[in-house]
Write a protein that holds these residues in place. Structure first.
Motif, PDB file in Angstrom:
ATOM      1  N   SER A  94       6.950  15.722  15.648  1.00  0.00           N
ATOM      2  CA  SER A  94       6.711  17.082  15.175  1.00  0.00           C
ATOM      3  C   SER A  94       6.148  17.088  13.777  1.00  0.00           C
ATOM      4  N   ALA A  95       6.615  16.178  12.919  1.00  0.00           N
ATOM      5  CA  ALA A  95       6.129  16.131  11.533  1.00  0.00           C
ATOM      6  C   ALA A  95       4.650  15.795  11.502  1.00  0.00           C
ATOM      7  N   ARG A  96       4.212  14.874  12.326  1.00  0.00           N
ATOM      8  CA  ARG A  96       2.808  14.484  12.313  1.00  0.00           C
ATOM      9  C   ARG A  96       1.926  15.634  12.769  1.00  0.00           C
ATOM     10  N   SER A  97       2.309  16.329  13.833  1.00  0.00           N
ATOM     11  CA  SER A  97       1.482  17.434  14.303  1.00  0.00           C
ATOM     12  C   SER A  97       1.474  18.582  13.320  1.00  0.00           C
ATOM     13  N   THR A  98       2.617  18.866  12.696  1.00  0.00           N
ATOM     14  CA  THR A  98       2.672  19.938  11.707  1.00  0.00           C
ATOM     15  C   THR A  98       1.753  19.637  10.548  1.00  0.00           C
ATOM     16  N   HIS A  99       1.759  18.378  10.087  1.00  0.00           N
ATOM     17  CA  HIS A  99       0.936  18.034   8.937  1.00  0.00           C
ATOM     18  C   HIS A  99      -0.541  18.058   9.290  1.00  0.00           C
ATOM     19  N   ALA A 100      -0.886  17.641  10.522  1.00  0.00           N
ATOM     20  CA  ALA A 100      -2.285  17.694  10.935  1.00  0.00           C
ATOM     21  C   ALA A 100      -2.795  19.128  10.924  1.00  0.00           C
ATOM     22  N   ILE A 101      -1.972  20.061  11.381  1.00  0.00           N
ATOM     23  CA  ILE A 101      -2.347  21.464  11.356  1.00  0.00           C
ATOM     24  C   ILE A 101      -2.510  21.940   9.920  1.00  0.00           C
ATOM     25  N   ASP A 102      -1.635  21.458   9.025  1.00  0.00           N
ATOM     26  CA  ASP A 102      -1.712  21.871   7.627  1.00  0.00           C
ATOM     27  C   ASP A 102      -3.002  21.374   6.988  1.00  0.00           C
ATOM     28  N   ILE A 103      -3.406  20.127   7.274  1.00  0.00           N
ATOM     29  CA  ILE A 103      -4.664  19.603   6.760  1.00  0.00           C
ATOM     30  C   ILE A 103      -5.821  20.445   7.277  1.00  0.00           C
ATOM     31  N   ASP A 104      -5.803  20.756   8.568  1.00  0.00           N
ATOM     32  CA  ASP A 104      -6.868  21.542   9.161  1.00  0.00           C
ATOM     33  C   ASP A 104      -6.955  22.922   8.512  1.00  0.00           C
ATOM     34  N   ARG A 105      -5.789  23.532   8.245  1.00  0.00           N
ATOM     35  CA  ARG A 105      -5.791  24.856   7.629  1.00  0.00           C
ATOM     36  C   ARG A 105      -6.383  24.803   6.232  1.00  0.00           C
ATOM     37  N   ARG A 106      -6.010  23.773   5.456  1.00  0.00           N
ATOM     38  CA  ARG A 106      -6.521  23.675   4.097  1.00  0.00           C
ATOM     39  C   ARG A 106      -8.030  23.450   4.089  1.00  0.00           C
ATOM     40  N   ILE A 107      -8.527  22.660   5.029  1.00  0.00           N
ATOM     41  CA  ILE A 107      -9.964  22.420   5.081  1.00  0.00           C
ATOM     42  C   ILE A 107     -10.696  23.704   5.460  1.00  0.00           C
ATOM     43  N   GLU A 108     -10.109  24.484   6.389  1.00  0.00           N
ATOM     44  CA  GLU A 108     -10.723  25.755   6.753  1.00  0.00           C
ATOM     45  C   GLU A 108     -10.788  26.681   5.543  1.00  0.00           C
ATOM     46  N   HIS A 180       9.639  27.019  -5.129  1.00  0.00           N
ATOM     47  CA  HIS A 180       8.686  26.755  -6.200  1.00  0.00           C
ATOM     48  C   HIS A 180       8.105  25.345  -6.082  1.00  0.00           C
ATOM     49  N   LEU A 181       8.955  24.366  -5.776  1.00  0.00           N
ATOM     50  CA  LEU A 181       8.466  22.993  -5.671  1.00  0.00           C
ATOM     51  C   LEU A 181       7.560  22.831  -4.462  1.00  0.00           C
ATOM     52  N   HIS A 182       7.904  23.491  -3.369  1.00  0.00           N
ATOM     53  CA  HIS A 182       7.053  23.440  -2.182  1.00  0.00           C
ATOM     54  C   HIS A 182       5.704  24.104  -2.453  1.00  0.00           C
ATOM     55  N   ALA A 183       5.699  25.205  -3.208  1.00  0.00           N
ATOM     56  CA  ALA A 183       4.442  25.864  -3.565  1.00  0.00           C
ATOM     57  C   ALA A 183       3.569  24.942  -4.411  1.00  0.00           C
ATOM     58  N   ALA A 184       4.191  24.198  -5.322  1.00  0.00           N
ATOM     59  CA  ALA A 184       3.428  23.253  -6.139  1.00  0.00           C
ATOM     60  C   ALA A 184       2.807  22.159  -5.277  1.00  0.00           C
ATOM     61  N   ILE A 185       3.562  21.656  -4.301  1.00  0.00           N
ATOM     62  CA  ILE A 185       3.038  20.617  -3.413  1.00  0.00           C
ATOM     63  C   ILE A 185       1.897  21.157  -2.565  1.00  0.00           C
ATOM     64  N   SER A 186       2.035  22.373  -2.052  1.00  0.00           N
ATOM     65  CA  SER A 186       0.967  22.977  -1.244  1.00  0.00           C
ATOM     66  C   SER A 186      -0.301  23.152  -2.070  1.00  0.00           C
ATOM     67  N   ASP A 187      -0.153  23.602  -3.327  1.00  0.00           N
ATOM     68  CA  ASP A 187      -1.326  23.768  -4.189  1.00  0.00           C
ATOM     69  C   ASP A 187      -1.955  22.425  -4.544  1.00  0.00           C
ATOM     70  N   LEU A 188      -1.135  21.383  -4.690  1.00  0.00           N
ATOM     71  CA  LEU A 188      -1.688  20.055  -4.924  1.00  0.00           C
ATOM     72  C   LEU A 188      -2.497  19.565  -3.721  1.00  0.00           C
ATOM     73  N   ASP A 189      -2.000  19.857  -2.515  1.00  0.00           N
ATOM     74  CA  ASP A 189      -2.758  19.520  -1.313  1.00  0.00           C
ATOM     75  C   ASP A 189      -4.090  20.256  -1.288  1.00  0.00           C
ATOM     76  N   LEU A 190      -4.053  21.563  -1.592  1.00  0.00           N
ATOM     77  CA  LEU A 190      -5.282  22.352  -1.600  1.00  0.00           C
ATOM     78  C   LEU A 190      -6.218  21.876  -2.712  1.00  0.00           C
ATOM     79  N   ARG A 191      -5.646  21.511  -3.847  1.00  0.00           N
ATOM     80  CA  ARG A 191      -6.455  21.003  -4.955  1.00  0.00           C
ATOM     81  C   ARG A 191      -7.204  19.741  -4.533  1.00  0.00           C
ATOM     82  N   LYS A 192      -6.536  18.889  -3.791  1.00  0.00           N
ATOM     83  CA  LYS A 192      -7.181  17.655  -3.332  1.00  0.00           C
ATOM     84  C   LYS A 192      -8.394  17.969  -2.459  1.00  0.00           C
ATOM     85  N   THR A 193      -8.295  19.027  -1.649  1.00  0.00           N
ATOM     86  CA  THR A 193      -9.411  19.414  -0.811  1.00  0.00           C
ATOM     87  C   THR A 193     -10.559  19.958  -1.652  1.00  0.00           C
ATOM     88  N   TYR A 194     -10.255  20.744  -2.679  1.00  0.00           N
ATOM     89  CA  TYR A 194     -11.303  21.246  -3.572  1.00  0.00           C
ATOM     90  C   TYR A 194     -12.005  20.092  -4.298  1.00  0.00           C
TER      91      TYR A 194
END
Length: 399
Positions: A94-108, A180-194
């Motif tokens: 489940s973790a792998r599929s969830t993360h794959a969806i998250d990567i796809d969402r950030r790229i979109e 707050h920490l999860h929001a920081a991690i999500s923004d770091l993921d999005l930052r990596k895509t930018y």
């Protein structure tokens, strides 16, 4: 004389027709060079070009936009494959599929932002084949400046969220720290895509230094979960132990810490025994019930069992109901026991996915307000007429 005059008229008319055809051919717009090669007006060192063609202008424009989006999506996807999930390692597939969806969402999201800088530069219509050609262009300097501005905004947000998590203040508990920490991690993921987008635009003019290392923040989040977050699960009703097991399994798949201790949640002072004998209560309580009962349908072959489940998620610090889930259904089989087994099998996926996601979305700050307005009333509303068809009492399932 008349014959000669008539011949002159015919000659002049023919000459006009020939000249008109030549003039039309001379004045017709030639085939643009950007259809078969690079555009001289929009050179590739300053512009990213995308060409689309279709039988209608609207579809040709969409194809031109898609040609530019495809360049970003392909290159960013390759650079984004090394991202690790912050979900705990024992959370299974489940973790792998969830993360794959998250990567796809950030790229979109990132690709949509990039496409804001794309414009239609030229259009050409081939009348012979009735085909529309469209050239879409993106100014690399302008797009790069906007992406760098977004990265700066993300850096400010990341710093703010990390400071709020590490210095919560008197009114922010453990759950707020996790958000707050999860929001920081999500923004770091999005930052990596930018940053990956910027490398597509200007490969040599990008510095990807982030204010924090994402791997360290994920470790910090794991420690925060282990030391400060406790989720308790209490289930009443029919097959309570099997239903509770399904709920716990779903929460563990989401990487959430669940206590195995049983609490008497009817008492507000219910506590878990912590270190050195100290008492500590759960942050969240998932509380619910499940019921199964026979449905006396006059069927010569099948017997039917109806099921219902009502759950609420309560934040213990404020006693607020932050989520609710209600479902019901009916299953049939040759015997009541087998019909009940099938009903339980129908219920379990709901508990291991929808209910667990409700809890995870709240903890990570991704739950919408309307999610908590769904009343839990499926089981409470049911009424089983007494002594109807001499309804049997369902026995507990043997496992």
């Amino acid at each position: 004389m008349k014959t000669r005059h008539l011949l002159e008229i015919v000659f002049v008319a023919a000459l006009c027709i020939v000249l008109t055809g030549c003039g039309a051919r001379f004045l017709s717009k030639p085939v643009p060079g950007w259809i078969s090669g690079p555009s001289t007006e929009y050179p590739p060192d300053r512009f990213l070009n995308g060409v689309g063609q279709a039988q209608s202008r609207e579809r040709a424009e969409k194809h031109a936009y898609a040609a530019i989006a495809k360049v970003f999506r392909a290159k960013v996807m390759v650079q984004d494959r090394d991202i690790e999930s912050y979900v705990t390692p024992d959370s299974g597939s489940s973790a792998r599929s969830t993360h794959a969806i998250d990567i796809d969402r950030r790229i979109e999201v990132s690709t949509d932002k990039v496409l804001e800088n794309v414009r239609i530069a030229e259009i050409w219509h081939d009348k012979k084949s009735d085909t529309h050609f469209v050239l879409a262009v993106m100014n690399l300097d302008i797009a790069g400046a906007r992406l760098r501005a977004r990265v700066r905004d993300l850096d400010e947000n990341i710093t703010h969220y990390v400071e709020k998590s590490r210095n919560p203040g008197p009114f922010n508990g453990s759950l707020q720290r996790v958000k707050h920490l999860h929001a920081a991690i999500s923004d770091l993921d999005l930052r990596k895509t930018y940053i990956a987008d910027l490398r597509v635009i200007r490969p040599t003019a990008v510095r990807g230094d982030a204010p924090y290392e994402i791997s360290k923040l994920r470790s910090e989040l794991s420690r925060l979960f282990a030391e400060h977050i406790v989720i308790a699960v209490e289930v009443t009703g029919d097959e309570a132990e099997l239903v509770r097991r399904a709920v716990v399994e779903g929460l563990l798949r989401e990487g959430l810490p669940v206590t195995s201790d049983r609490l008497d949640l009817s008492k507000p002072a219910s506590r878990l025994r912590g270190e050195a004998g100290a008492t500590a209560g759960p942050n969240l309580v998932v509380r619910g019930k499940a019921e199964f009962w026979p449905v006396m349908v006059p069927d010569p072959v099948f017997t039917f069992v109806r099921w219902c489940t009502d759950f609420v998620v309560v934040e213990m610090d404020t006693r607020r109901v932050i989520g609710a889930l209600s479902h019901s259904g009916k299953e049939g089989h040759l015997s009541f026991d087998e019909a009940k087994r099938r009903a339980l099998s129908s219920m379990q996926p709901i508990l291991t996915t929808a209910l667990a996601k409700t809890v995870a979305d709240y903890i990570y700050g991704e739950r919408k307000d309307e999610d908590a307005k769904n009343p839990a009333a499926t089981c409470m509303d049911r009424k089983v007429p007494k002594r109807t068809f001499n309804a049997p009492v369902l026995k507990p399932l043997a496992y």
